[in-house]
Scaffold this active site. Structure first.
Site, PDB file in Angstrom:
ATOM      1  N   SER A   1       0.845  -1.193   0.000  1.00 15.49           N
ATOM      2  CA  SER A   1       0.000   0.000   0.000  1.00 15.49           C
ATOM      3  C   SER A   1       0.888   1.253   0.000  1.00 15.49           C
ATOM      4  CB  SER A   1      -0.963  -0.030   1.193  1.00 15.49           C
ATOM      5  OG  SER A   1      -1.963   0.947   1.075  1.00 15.49           O
TER       6      SER A   1
ATOM      7  N   GLU B   1      -2.202  -2.802  -7.900  1.00 11.96           N
ATOM      8  CA  GLU B   1      -3.361  -2.999  -7.036  1.00 11.96           C
ATOM      9  C   GLU B   1      -3.786  -1.655  -6.488  1.00 11.96           C
ATOM     10  OE1 GLU B   1      -3.756  -2.707  -3.471  1.00 11.96           O
ATOM     11  OE2 GLU B   1      -1.792  -1.760  -3.268  1.00 11.96           O
TER      12      GLU B   1
ATOM     13  N   HIS C   1      -5.349  -5.167  -1.366  1.00 13.48           N
ATOM     14  CA  HIS C   1      -6.043  -4.925  -0.101  1.00 13.48           C
ATOM     15  C   HIS C   1      -7.162  -5.949   0.108  1.00 13.48           C
ATOM     16  CE1 HIS C   1      -3.923  -1.116  -0.569  1.00 13.48           C
ATOM     17  NE2 HIS C   1      -4.243  -0.824   0.672  1.00 13.48           N
TER      18      HIS C   1
END
Length: 302
Positions: free
Chosen positions: A108, A201, A271
């Site tokens: 992330s 992502e 996630h």
């Protein structure tokens, strides 16, 4: 440069690079690491607060720097993502890490750090973090990370997706969170996309913004120069009042039209509970067929 495998009894650090986190929040992750035979050392940023952040920038920077420089710490986990890693990235000194590499783990917001390490010729792990570890639905993600840390053989095979584009590609893995990749363009953390297998992502984004970022990457020539593309999980997507009219696979295929490399969709990275660990900076082979997708490291550095 080879990163030594973890051994039972090794000390591993947990620091807060981004959003604040309490000790209670990461207890499941700590317990899991201890079941692996590891000794957990907590940084001073765990439990610290500065508004949204896990303490002031200087605290988080110093905390991480001490872990980087400490030869007794064999791996460092970011406790969680959120936002804040790029605020301290340019003030870090990686000279000792380049001489004595150790695993840095996160995803992330930590994408920026993993990319920065790749520009230094260092591998790192895009994988789950203590906030998320040790839960009933994260066993596969946790185990994939354990395999990499202890240097056990690991490759992935996932079902085919209707949108996939077949082919075989070999190249270094690079990537992570799409918005973070866009944010580091033009900085010291930006990576060379030429000949790479890019994985992407994101979470909570708008379809139009995914399109906007991919337009930017295409205009820069980044998409054209890839060897292959792995599209992971784009979870909890949002749309505008006037619908954008295209989903993530349609957006990706539009911007990659005319480029002949293989593309796979719905890879389990991102996630989601099944967030499989990937070694950023390591050469891998991606094989996409009508039946399945495999991703395997060609020359493991151990």
């Amino acid at each position: 440069m080879i990163i030594p495998a973890l051994q039972k009894g090794d000390a591993v650090g947990i620091v807060c690079l981004a959003r604040k986190v309490s000790l209670d929040d990461i207890q499941d992750g700590i317990r899991l690491l201890e079941t692996w035979g590891l000794r957990v050392v907590l940084g001073q940023s765990i439990g610290a607060e500065d508004g949204y952040l896990g303490g002031p920038d200087e605290l988080r920077r110093t905390d991480f720097q001490q872990m980087l420089d400490n030869p007794q710490i064999k791996a460092i986990f970011s406790a969680r993502g959120g936002y804040g890693t790029t605020r301290i990235l340019d003030q870090l000194d990686f000279s000792r890490l380049t001489q004595n590499p150790k695993w840095i783990i996160g995803f992330s917001d930590v994408t920026a750090l993993l990319c920065h390490l790749q520009t230094l010729g260092l591998e790192s792990i895009h994988g789950t973090m203590p906030l998320l570890m040790g839960k009933p639905d994260t066993v596969e993600a946790d185990e994939s990370l354990r395999h990499l840390l202890f240097q056990e053989p690991l490759s992935y095979a996932v079902p085919a997706n209707f949108h996939n584009r077949s082919g075989t590609a070999t190249g270094q893995l690079v990537g992570g969170n799409l918005i973070l990749l866009n944010n580091i363009i033009g900085t010291a953390s930006d990576v060379d996309y030429t000949g790479k297998i890019l994985f992407l992502e994101d979470v909570g984004e708008y379809y139009y913004n995914v399109d906007r970022v991919l337009v930017h990457l295409r205009r820069l020539g980044h998409l054209q120069r890839l060897a292959g593309l792995v599209v992971g999980q784009f979870s909890d997507m949002n749309d505008t009042a006037v619908p954008f009219g295209k989903d993530v696979p349609q957006i990706v295929l539009e911007h990659c039209a005319g480029y002949g490399y293989p593309i796979c969709f719905d890879f389990p990275v991102g996630h989601v509970p099944r967030n499989l660990a990937l070694v950023v900076g390591r050469e891998a082979t991606l094989q996409v067929t009508q039946e399945s997708v495999t991703l395997a490291y060609t020359q493991p550095s151990f």
